[in-house]
Design a protein around this motif. Sequence first.
Motif, PDB file in Angstrom:
ATOM      1  N   ALA A 239       3.601  12.538  -6.443  1.00 50.96           N
ATOM      2  CA  ALA A 239       2.862  13.190  -5.360  1.00 50.96           C
ATOM      3  C   ALA A 239       2.414  12.248  -4.249  1.00 50.96           C
ATOM      4  CB  ALA A 239       1.655  13.927  -5.939  1.00 50.96           C
ATOM      5  N   ASP A 240       2.037  11.020  -4.582  1.00 50.04           N
ATOM      6  CA  ASP A 240       1.508  10.093  -3.578  1.00 50.04           C
ATOM      7  C   ASP A 240       2.581   9.235  -2.915  1.00 50.04           C
ATOM      8  OD1 ASP A 240      -1.063  10.993  -4.074  1.00 50.04           O
ATOM      9  OD2 ASP A 240      -1.435   9.476  -5.617  1.00 50.04           O
ATOM     10  N   CYS A 241       3.830   9.395  -3.306  1.00 44.92           N
ATOM     11  CA  CYS A 241       4.879   8.513  -2.796  1.00 44.92           C
ATOM     12  C   CYS A 241       5.219   8.815  -1.333  1.00 44.92           C
ATOM     13  CB  CYS A 241       6.142   8.639  -3.656  1.00 44.92           C
ATOM     14  SG  CYS A 241       5.936   7.987  -5.327  1.00 44.92           S
ATOM     15  N   ARG A 242       5.326   7.769  -0.567  1.00 46.34           N
ATOM     16  CA  ARG A 242       5.682   7.884   0.860  1.00 46.34           C
ATOM     17  C   ARG A 242       7.188   8.040   1.021  1.00 46.34           C
ATOM     18  NH1 ARG A 242       6.923   8.388   5.395  1.00 46.34           N
ATOM     19  NH2 ARG A 242       6.091   7.454   7.297  1.00 46.34           N
TER      20      ARG A 242
ATOM     21  N   THR B 194       6.736  13.118   3.322  1.00 40.88           N
ATOM     22  CA  THR B 194       7.458  12.190   2.450  1.00 40.88           C
ATOM     23  C   THR B 194       8.944  12.157   2.816  1.00 40.88           C
ATOM     24  OG1 THR B 194       5.933  12.454   0.609  1.00 40.88           O
ATOM     25  CG2 THR B 194       8.147  11.717   0.060  1.00 40.88           C
TER      26      THR B 194
ATOM     27  N   VAL C 181       5.660  16.549  -3.529  1.00 42.96           N
ATOM     28  CA  VAL C 181       5.334  15.519  -2.541  1.00 42.96           C
ATOM     29  C   VAL C 181       4.833  16.138  -1.246  1.00 42.96           C
ATOM     30  CG1 VAL C 181       7.018  13.905  -3.501  1.00 42.96           C
ATOM     31  CG2 VAL C 181       7.695  15.408  -1.610  1.00 42.96           C
ATOM     32  N   SER C 182       4.295  15.294  -0.376  1.00 49.33           N
ATOM     33  CA  SER C 182       3.804  15.715   0.928  1.00 49.33           C
ATOM     34  C   SER C 182       4.967  16.125   1.833  1.00 49.33           C
ATOM     35  CB  SER C 182       3.024  14.567   1.574  1.00 49.33           C
ATOM     36  OG  SER C 182       2.853  14.771   2.945  1.00 49.33           O
TER      37      SER C 182
ATOM     38  N   HIS D  50       6.075  -3.273  -3.634  1.00 49.84           N
ATOM     39  CA  HIS D  50       5.660  -1.876  -3.739  1.00 49.84           C
ATOM     40  C   HIS D  50       5.083  -1.535  -5.109  1.00 49.84           C
ATOM     41  CE1 HIS D  50       7.326  -0.282   0.017  1.00 49.84           C
ATOM     42  NE2 HIS D  50       8.394  -1.023  -0.190  1.00 49.84           N
ATOM     43  N   ARG D  51       4.240  -0.513  -5.116  1.00 48.50           N
ATOM     44  CA  ARG D  51       3.939   0.184  -6.363  1.00 48.50           C
ATOM     45  C   ARG D  51       5.047   1.211  -6.536  1.00 48.50           C
ATOM     46  NH1 ARG D  51       1.198   4.850  -7.930  1.00 48.50           N
ATOM     47  NH2 ARG D  51       0.350   5.275  -5.855  1.00 48.50           N
TER      48      ARG D  51
ATOM     49  N   ARG E 251       5.263  15.482 -11.079  1.00 49.29           N
ATOM     50  CA  ARG E 251       3.978  15.557 -10.377  1.00 49.29           C
ATOM     51  C   ARG E 251       3.406  14.172 -10.068  1.00 49.29           C
ATOM     52  NH1 ARG E 251       1.031  19.599 -14.467  1.00 49.29           N
ATOM     53  NH2 ARG E 251       2.164  18.174 -15.862  1.00 49.29           N
TER      54      ARG E 251
ATOM     55  N   SER F 255       0.814  -1.214   0.000  1.00 49.24           N
ATOM     56  CA  SER F 255       0.000   0.000   0.000  1.00 49.24           C
ATOM     57  C   SER F 255       0.849   1.266   0.000  1.00 49.24           C
ATOM     58  CB  SER F 255      -0.919   0.009   1.230  1.00 49.24           C
ATOM     59  OG  SER F 255      -0.147   0.102   2.424  1.00 49.24           O
TER      60      SER F 255
ATOM     61  N   PRO G  97       3.352   3.500  -1.970  1.00 46.24           N
ATOM     62  CA  PRO G  97       4.049   3.795  -3.226  1.00 46.24           C
ATOM     63  C   PRO G  97       5.421   4.415  -2.961  1.00 46.24           C
ATOM     64  CG  PRO G  97       2.319   5.406  -2.841  1.00 46.24           C
ATOM     65  CD  PRO G  97       2.189   4.383  -1.758  1.00 46.24           C
TER      66      PRO G  97
END
Length: 330
Positions: A85-88, A116, A112-113, A32-33, A82, A8, A10
């Motif tokens: 963006a969701d990658c941890r 991250t 990114v967040s 991983h994704r 872009r 879960s 990325p």
Amino acid sequence: MDNQKIKSMPVGVVGLGLMGSSIVVALLAAGHRVVALAPIAGEKEKASRHITDLLRHADASAMLSEGIAACVSRLQLVEDYRLLADCRVVMECVIEDKQIKETVYQQIADVVSTVTIIASNTSAIPISELQALVPHPERFLGVHWAEPAYITRFLEITCGNDTDPAVGQFMLSLGEAWGKEPTLLLKDVRGFITNRLMYAVYREALTLVEQGHVTLADADKAFRYDAGSWVTMMGIFERITLEGGANYLNALTRILPQLSNRTDVPEIMQQMVEQGAKGIHNLNGLYPYTEVSAKRWEVAFAQFNRDIYELAARYNAEAVAEDKKTPVSS
């Protein structure tokens, strides 16, 4: 960390050269994704072919529990930052140039967040210097892999001066979930752990050859058949403990003053660089190669990595099981 949490999460990889592509395959093998970003024009197509070849090799080496198709379904090859963006976690694998890395970090940080983690695969630049180039240095650290990343158990995690210790521990647990035997460098020093150990050996070996004490081939034999006979089973300090420290104390007293402490680059290495020597990759190195022998070395090394991966796991598991059965008395 269980497999569902890994799947879960990325992970991004920026820079898809030889090492970056190998890391992509390692992350896919872990479940991983992966968002694999090619920052250089034209790199995406070349990386796609290389990653495909590596996936085939990983599958043939029994490293892909879900097979190639499942890995490919989790892979996204991109050129747009872009899409990170969701990658941890985002792994940076570009060349060892601080200005280029800074540009890459800025583009990553823009999308990114703030939670991250950005990690560099650098083996040459101190992490404390690199983390000064990102807006959230507390979430920046070094994660140094060995090639091929999807088979070797090595993973070196380095915290910079400003890295949050919790981030280092998180990456340590993640590395264990990837099937690695990760190490955590407690203080950021140039060269980290493995390079400082190995370059001390390189310096001594090259100096002995340069001074005419030994040939290249015999220096290799000495290292291969002495250290090579035990180093997969135990580390340096485990070896000292196993044999007892008294003999080492006497040997260190005699030998340390005799070891090379030179700071210049040995002439042999300078000549290799001037000749553009890249070993089996261009048939030019310290040893002679032909296309046939180079291919044999490549195939043999790939198989050897798989054998060592299994051997290290077997003896590590046996040692742990034995410790549990016969605890050391106090």
